[in-house]
Design an enzyme around this catalytic site. Structure first.
Site, PDB file in Angstrom:
ATOM      1  CG  ASP A  88      -2.203  -0.862   0.911  1.00 60.33           C
ATOM      2  OD1 ASP A  88      -2.548  -1.032  -0.272  1.00 60.33           O
ATOM      3  OD2 ASP A  88      -2.825  -1.353   1.865  1.00 60.33           O
ATOM      4  CE1 TYR A 125      -3.038  -3.166   6.214  1.00 60.18           C
ATOM      5  CE2 TYR A 125      -1.556  -1.771   4.945  1.00 60.18           C
ATOM      6  CZ  TYR A 125      -2.636  -2.631   5.006  1.00 60.18           C
ATOM      7  OH  TYR A 125      -3.295  -2.964   3.856  1.00 60.18           O
ATOM      8  CG  HIS A 222      -8.412   0.741  -5.069  1.00 54.13           C
ATOM      9  ND1 HIS A 222      -7.468   0.770  -4.054  1.00 54.13           N
ATOM     10  CD2 HIS A 222      -9.359   1.646  -4.728  1.00 54.13           C
ATOM     11  CE1 HIS A 222      -7.850   1.666  -3.147  1.00 54.13           C
ATOM     12  NE2 HIS A 222      -8.990   2.201  -3.548  1.00 54.13           N
TER      13      HIS A 222
END
Length: 345
Positions: A88, A125, A222
């Site tokens: 990411d 995260y 996405h």
């Protein structure tokens, strides 16, 4: 290679409605009622409906449960979070580089929202790790991508595909980079998603798994966005839609599936109760087939048309709003159907 031009900051001589995905004419002024792609505004609205922030999810129970995970579960948990953080982070930067060459201002807007969502994913995260473990362990997990050989191999595959575009932007490297993006968001996350959903169905780490569900939902949008961009680009530039490119797509997805299977066996294998290596391998091939079909190139594996991990279906592949499995009732749990099932083709 055909030249690829960056989008102008503004152009008083061009129309507001773009004349092409890439290398078109556009004033770069966004009027959603005059966007060239009819699917752009509905996708924008769906992305907004998905808005969430990590702080919404309580991780109080996860803090205690993390300590109670088996050694194998905790090791997989840490390594998968480390992987997701790398992917990411790269995706946040890459999406802006792709957006520079999208003539259509509505697609640039979608890429901006996408990049923001990737930043939120990365925050999640950090939020998870700071909630369940100490700072030293957290720092170690965020360093995994630099030293773990299996992780390095699969990350290098994506990074080289992206770099070929960023260092030498052309029409050809653009469409190839979009393929790598669909691999990243549509295949390379999925053994990790399966691990977290398996924890959830065993009543473990429900807060973390809820955020993974939110991330999964974002990533599906996405994938749809990049798949649309690829198909529209090939339609507008038929010289790129060659058998050579089709062979490239199939070859790269097979390489990616092999890398994801290797990673899945390495990080999950047969060490996690509820997931078997043969089942995970079949699931990855199923997802690879699904993605290549979405791009318009058919299946790359014979068979693998049905999800072999049926229990994942309750964590629905939702692209229409914010409701998720963790907010549903028992009745909702039993009403998974062809409209929201991972098996939908």
């Amino acid at each position: 290679m055909p030249e690829l031009k960056k989008r102008a900051l503004y152009d008083t001589t061009a129309p507001n409605k773009s004349t092409g995905i890439i290398n078109g004419e556009s004033s770069n002024i966004l009027n959603w009622d005059d966007a060239s792609k009819k699917w752009a505004y509905p996708m924008y609205k769906n992305m907004l409906r998905n808005f969430w922030i990590p702080d919404e999810v309580s991780l109080i129970n996860d803090r205690n449960q993390y300590k109670e995970l088996t050694e194998e579960e905790r090791d997989a948990f840490n390594k998968i979070i480390g992987l997701l953080a790398f992917l990411d982070s790269v995706q946040t930067d890459f999406s802006s580089k792709v957006a520079d060459y999208l003539t259509d201002s509505s697609l640039n807007a979608l890429m901006t929202v996408l990049a923001f969502q990737e930043v939120v994913h990365n925050e999640s995260y950090t939020y998870v790790l700071s909630s369940v473990t100490d700072s030293q362990t957290q720092e170690k997990i965020f360093e995994y991508w630099k030293t773990d050989e299996v992780l390095l191999e699969r990350n290098k595959f994506i990074a080289e595909g992206y770099t070929a575009f960023t260092e030498n932007p052309s029409k050809e490297t653009f469409v190839r980079a979009i393929v790598y993006d669909v691999i990243l968001e549509g295949l390379f996350f999925y053994s990790g998603f399966a691990f977290f959903y398996n924890l959830a169905r065993n009543e473990k780490m429900l807060g973390t798994s809820k955020m993974i569900n939110f991330i999964n939902r974002d990533e599906q949008l996405h994938v749809t966005l990049f798949a649309n961009i690829l198909k529209e680009t090939l339609k507008e530039n038929p010289e790129l839609d060659t058998e050579e490119f089709a062979a490239f797509v199939r070859e790269q997805f097979k390489k990616a599936a092999d890398l994801e299977i290797k990673w899945g066996n390495y990080v999950v294998g047969d060490n996690i109760e509820g997931i078997h290596s043969y089942e995970l391998e079949s699931y990855i091939k199923f997802m690879a087939n699904k993605r290549t079909r979405e791009l318009g190139f058919g299946n790359i594996y014979e068979g693998y048309r049905r999800n072999p991990m049926k229990w994942i279906s309750v964590y629905n592949d939702n692209t229409t709003g914010k409701a998720d499995f963790f907010e549903t009732t028992v009745t909702d749990y039993n009403l998974v159907d062809a409209d929201n099932d991972f098996d939908s083709l």
